[in-house]
Design a protein around this motif. Structure first.
Motif, PDB file in Angstrom:
ATOM      1  N   SER A 153      42.582  48.868  26.218  1.00  0.00           N
ATOM      2  CA  SER A 153      43.071  48.678  24.853  1.00  0.00           C
ATOM      3  C   SER A 153      43.022  50.005  24.112  1.00  0.00           C
ATOM      4  CB  SER A 153      42.206  47.643  24.122  1.00  0.00           C
ATOM      5  OG  SER A 153      42.685  47.438  22.806  1.00  0.00           O
ATOM      6  N   GLN A 154      44.041  50.264  23.316  1.00  0.00           N
ATOM      7  CA  GLN A 154      44.080  51.491  22.517  1.00  0.00           C
ATOM      8  C   GLN A 154      44.799  51.210  21.199  1.00  0.00           C
ATOM      9  OE1 GLN A 154      46.036  54.875  24.334  1.00  0.00           O
ATOM     10  NE2 GLN A 154      44.875  56.314  23.089  1.00  0.00           N
ATOM     11  N   ASP A 155      44.188  51.668  20.109  1.00  0.00           N
ATOM     12  CA  ASP A 155      44.746  51.474  18.760  1.00  0.00           C
ATOM     13  C   ASP A 155      45.063  50.012  18.490  1.00  0.00           C
ATOM     14  OD1 ASP A 155      44.645  54.247  18.385  1.00  0.00           O
ATOM     15  OD2 ASP A 155      46.641  54.523  19.240  1.00  0.00           O
ATOM     16  N   GLY A 156      44.186  49.145  18.977  1.00  0.00           N
ATOM     17  CA  GLY A 156      44.342  47.722  18.726  1.00  0.00           C
ATOM     18  C   GLY A 156      45.354  47.022  19.612  1.00  0.00           C
ATOM     19  N   GLN A 157      45.998  47.761  20.513  1.00  0.00           N
ATOM     20  CA  GLN A 157      46.982  47.182  21.411  1.00  0.00           C
ATOM     21  C   GLN A 157      46.389  47.101  22.818  1.00  0.00           C
ATOM     22  OE1 GLN A 157      50.089  46.003  20.501  1.00  0.00           O
ATOM     23  NE2 GLN A 157      49.377  46.429  18.403  1.00  0.00           N
ATOM     24  N   GLN A 158      46.398  45.897  23.390  1.00  0.00           N
ATOM     25  CA  GLN A 158      45.831  45.705  24.721  1.00  0.00           C
ATOM     26  C   GLN A 158      46.928  45.602  25.765  1.00  0.00           C
ATOM     27  OE1 GLN A 158      43.288  42.152  25.489  1.00  0.00           O
ATOM     28  NE2 GLN A 158      41.828  43.672  26.236  1.00  0.00           N
ATOM     29  N   SER A 159      46.643  46.188  26.926  1.00  0.00           N
ATOM     30  CA  SER A 159      47.601  46.120  28.035  1.00  0.00           C
ATOM     31  C   SER A 159      47.821  44.674  28.461  1.00  0.00           C
ATOM     32  CB  SER A 159      47.090  46.924  29.236  1.00  0.00           C
ATOM     33  OG  SER A 159      47.013  48.290  28.948  1.00  0.00           O
ATOM     34  N   LYS A 160      49.023  44.393  28.948  1.00  0.00           N
ATOM     35  CA  LYS A 160      49.298  43.083  29.528  1.00  0.00           C
ATOM     36  C   LYS A 160      48.564  42.961  30.863  1.00  0.00           C
ATOM     37  CE  LYS A 160      53.973  42.808  27.600  1.00  0.00           C
ATOM     38  NZ  LYS A 160      55.422  42.691  27.945  1.00  0.00           N
ATOM     39  N   PRO A 161      48.244  41.742  31.279  1.00  0.00           N
ATOM     40  CA  PRO A 161      47.620  41.566  32.601  1.00  0.00           C
ATOM     41  C   PRO A 161      48.453  42.185  33.717  1.00  0.00           C
ATOM     42  CG  PRO A 161      47.385  39.565  31.325  1.00  0.00           C
ATOM     43  CD  PRO A 161      48.283  40.470  30.526  1.00  0.00           C
ATOM     44  N   SER A 162      49.779  42.124  33.600  1.00  0.00           N
ATOM     45  CA  SER A 162      50.660  42.808  34.552  1.00  0.00           C
ATOM     46  C   SER A 162      52.087  42.732  34.044  1.00  0.00           C
ATOM     47  CB  SER A 162      50.569  42.177  35.943  1.00  0.00           C
ATOM     48  OG  SER A 162      51.420  42.846  36.853  1.00  0.00           O
ATOM     49  N   ASP A 163      52.808  43.846  34.162  1.00  0.00           N
ATOM     50  CA  ASP A 163      54.238  43.844  33.868  1.00  0.00           C
ATOM     51  C   ASP A 163      55.043  43.422  35.086  1.00  0.00           C
ATOM     52  OD1 ASP A 163      54.259  44.593  31.177  1.00  0.00           O
ATOM     53  OD2 ASP A 163      54.033  46.712  31.672  1.00  0.00           O
ATOM     54  N   GLN A 164      54.402  43.429  36.253  1.00  0.00           N
ATOM     55  CA  GLN A 164      55.077  43.083  37.501  1.00  0.00           C
ATOM     56  C   GLN A 164      54.674  41.675  37.942  1.00  0.00           C
ATOM     57  OE1 GLN A 164      54.165  46.513  36.409  1.00  0.00           O
ATOM     58  NE2 GLN A 164      52.863  46.451  38.206  1.00  0.00           N
ATOM     59  N   PRO A 165      55.630  40.758  38.100  1.00  0.00           N
ATOM     60  CA  PRO A 165      55.293  39.428  38.611  1.00  0.00           C
ATOM     61  C   PRO A 165      54.945  39.490  40.096  1.00  0.00           C
ATOM     62  CG  PRO A 165      57.660  39.650  38.391  1.00  0.00           C
ATOM     63  CD  PRO A 165      57.067  40.902  37.804  1.00  0.00           C
ATOM     64  N   PHE A 166      54.060  38.621  40.529  1.00  0.00           N
ATOM     65  CA  PHE A 166      53.720  38.509  41.946  1.00  0.00           C
ATOM     66  C   PHE A 166      53.131  37.126  42.187  1.00  0.00           C
ATOM     67  CE2 PHE A 166      50.186  40.562  39.725  1.00  0.00           C
ATOM     68  CZ  PHE A 166      49.131  39.737  40.033  1.00  0.00           C
ATOM     69  N   ASP A 167      53.178  36.697  43.418  1.00  0.00           N
ATOM     70  CA  ASP A 167      52.658  35.387  43.804  1.00  0.00           C
ATOM     71  C   ASP A 167      52.233  35.496  45.264  1.00  0.00           C
ATOM     72  OD1 ASP A 167      52.091  32.769  44.371  1.00  0.00           O
ATOM     73  OD2 ASP A 167      53.940  31.943  43.516  1.00  0.00           O
ATOM     74  N   VAL A 168      50.922  35.591  45.506  1.00  0.00           N
ATOM     75  CA  VAL A 168      50.424  35.872  46.855  1.00  0.00           C
ATOM     76  C   VAL A 168      49.227  34.997  47.190  1.00  0.00           C
ATOM     77  CG1 VAL A 168      51.171  38.292  46.688  1.00  0.00           C
ATOM     78  CG2 VAL A 168      48.810  37.689  46.115  1.00  0.00           C
ATOM     79  N   VAL A 169      49.005  34.837  48.480  1.00  0.00           N
ATOM     80  CA  VAL A 169      47.766  34.253  48.992  1.00  0.00           C
ATOM     81  C   VAL A 169      47.081  35.328  49.821  1.00  0.00           C
ATOM     82  CG1 VAL A 169      46.703  32.473  50.414  1.00  0.00           C
ATOM     83  CG2 VAL A 169      48.702  31.913  49.016  1.00  0.00           C
ATOM     84  N   VAL A 170      45.828  35.631  49.480  1.00  0.00           N
ATOM     85  CA  VAL A 170      45.088  36.727  50.113  1.00  0.00           C
ATOM     86  C   VAL A 170      44.703  36.339  51.542  1.00  0.00           C
ATOM     87  CG1 VAL A 170      43.110  38.275  49.891  1.00  0.00           C
ATOM     88  CG2 VAL A 170      44.192  37.326  47.832  1.00  0.00           C
ATOM     89  N   PRO A 171      45.000  37.195  52.517  1.00  0.00           N
ATOM     90  CA  PRO A 171      44.681  36.858  53.913  1.00  0.00           C
ATOM     91  C   PRO A 171      43.189  36.969  54.239  1.00  0.00           C
ATOM     92  CG  PRO A 171      45.611  39.057  53.790  1.00  0.00           C
ATOM     93  CD  PRO A 171      45.708  38.483  52.408  1.00  0.00           C
ATOM     94  N   ARG A 172      42.853  36.523  55.413  1.00  0.00           N
ATOM     95  CA  ARG A 172      41.479  36.521  55.903  1.00  0.00           C
ATOM     96  C   ARG A 172      40.886  37.932  55.896  1.00  0.00           C
ATOM     97  NH1 ARG A 172      42.153  35.026  61.501  1.00  0.00           N
ATOM     98  NH2 ARG A 172      42.892  33.064  60.579  1.00  0.00           N
ATOM     99  N   ASP A 173      39.659  38.040  55.424  1.00  0.00           N
ATOM    100  CA  ASP A 173      38.889  39.296  55.439  1.00  0.00           C
ATOM    101  C   ASP A 173      39.534  40.396  54.597  1.00  0.00           C
ATOM    102  OD1 ASP A 173      36.969  38.214  57.183  1.00  0.00           O
ATOM    103  OD2 ASP A 173      38.187  38.717  58.924  1.00  0.00           O
ATOM    104  N   ARG A 174      40.336  40.007  53.599  1.00  0.00           N
ATOM    105  CA  ARG A 174      40.993  40.983  52.729  1.00  0.00           C
ATOM    106  C   ARG A 174      40.771  40.631  51.264  1.00  0.00           C
ATOM    107  NH1 ARG A 174      44.283  45.331  55.272  1.00  0.00           N
ATOM    108  NH2 ARG A 174      44.036  44.862  57.490  1.00  0.00           N
ATOM    109  N   LEU A 175      41.085  41.604  50.386  1.00  0.00           N
ATOM    110  CA  LEU A 175      40.900  41.439  48.948  1.00  0.00           C
ATOM    111  C   LEU A 175      42.162  41.849  48.196  1.00  0.00           C
ATOM    112  CD1 LEU A 175      37.466  43.314  48.681  1.00  0.00           C
ATOM    113  CD2 LEU A 175      37.780  40.850  48.969  1.00  0.00           C
ATOM    114  N   TRP A 176      42.387  41.201  47.047  1.00  0.00           N
ATOM    115  CA  TRP A 176      43.419  41.628  46.103  1.00  0.00           C
ATOM    116  C   TRP A 176      42.702  42.307  44.953  1.00  0.00           C
ATOM    117  CZ3 TRP A 176      48.743  41.580  45.872  1.00  0.00           C
ATOM    118  CH2 TRP A 176      49.326  41.801  44.617  1.00  0.00           C
ATOM    119  N   VAL A 177      43.007  43.585  44.695  1.00  0.00           N
ATOM    120  CA  VAL A 177      42.285  44.354  43.679  1.00  0.00           C
ATOM    121  C   VAL A 177      43.257  44.925  42.652  1.00  0.00           C
ATOM    122  CG1 VAL A 177      40.422  44.959  45.271  1.00  0.00           C
ATOM    123  CG2 VAL A 177      42.374  46.502  45.013  1.00  0.00           C
TER     124      VAL A 177
END
Length: 258
Positions: A153-177
């Protein structure tokens, strides 16, 4: 047979006192370095933050402490080895002198290697991570995340969670960061089109084995020293409904990346 130094017959000289002091100092220093090395190897390690991808949770030049003896969860900030040339043109910390590199190796100074990144874990293996719902929030297993406590956040304006849409299921032994400064973080979103040798998009998902550990504190500068905790919003995320797939499930994504 010589009399022991420091007795009446063989008094201790100034040189003896200085030599003894130096010997004790060397023992203390060597002992401290050995302890620091053991802590670095088995318990924890310090790292230096070189970029703004985690602002303002972690700022440039913050020194952070990472735990090696505990597991990590959704919401944790983790340090991990660069999984597949993610760093690109991100700014790196200046190279240390040979003495600095030695102290870094031992664990006295924070690690400045360009081989490591730091991001927040949003999705664990099997998690369905999606952006975004009707209110612009990221959801994990159907549960929307309230990220206002940590997004940039800067000057009272907060970033959006994401400008890029996505829809995924995280595979075995992996992480989404993702970074907390979403507009300045080349994270999992940016690598969904990267192809690995087997033709899958595994590059977007960090191997759990590459994680050094979760960040538990900012240790310097002193004005920013604090403990790091998992935000409460992650307490409400349910477990995935199905076991993690062997390969990632990517239902949709956008090529753009901030």
């Amino acid at each position: 047979m010589n009399a022991r130094r420091g007795t009446e017959d063989n008094p201790e000289t100034v040189g003896d006192k200085i030599g003894g002091l130096i010997k004790e100092l060397v023992i203390v220093v060597v002992g401290a370095l050995v302890i620091a090395f053991l802590i670095r190897t088995f318990l924890g390690q310090m790292f230096l933050i070189p970029s703004g991808s985690m602002e303002h949770t972690l700022n440039v030049n913050d020194r952070i402490a990472v735990q090696k003896v505990t597991h990590f969860e959704r919401g944790d900030i983790v340090v991990f080895q660069d999984p597949d040339h993610w760093l690109g043109d991100e700014p790196q910390a200046p190279e240390r002198s040979p003495i600095g590199k030695a102290l870094e190796f031992i664990g006295v100074l924070p690690n400045t290697s360009s081989e490591y990144l730091v991001k927040r874990v949003i999705g664990m293996p099997g998690d369905h991570v999606k952006c975004c719902d009707s209110e612009g929030r990221i959801t994990v297993n159907g549960q929307p995340l309230d990220e206002r406590s940590y997004l940039y956040s800067q000057d009272g304006q907060q970033s959006k969670p994401s400008d890029q849409p996505f829809d995924v299921v995280v595979p075995r032994d992996r992480l989404w960061v993702m970074g907390d400064h979403r507009d300045d973080s080349a994270d999992s979103r940016c690598h969904l089109r990267d192809q690995t040798a087997d033709g899958t998009s595994m590059s977007a998902f960090v191997p759990k084995d590459d994680v050094v550990g979760p960040v538990f504190a900012i240790v310097a500068p002193f004005s920013r020293a604090t403990w790091i905790h998992i935000p409460k919003t992650f307490e409400n995320v349910p477990d995935p409904k199905a076991p993690a797939p062997a390969a990632p499930v990517i239902r949709s994504h956008n090529d753009a990346c901030g």
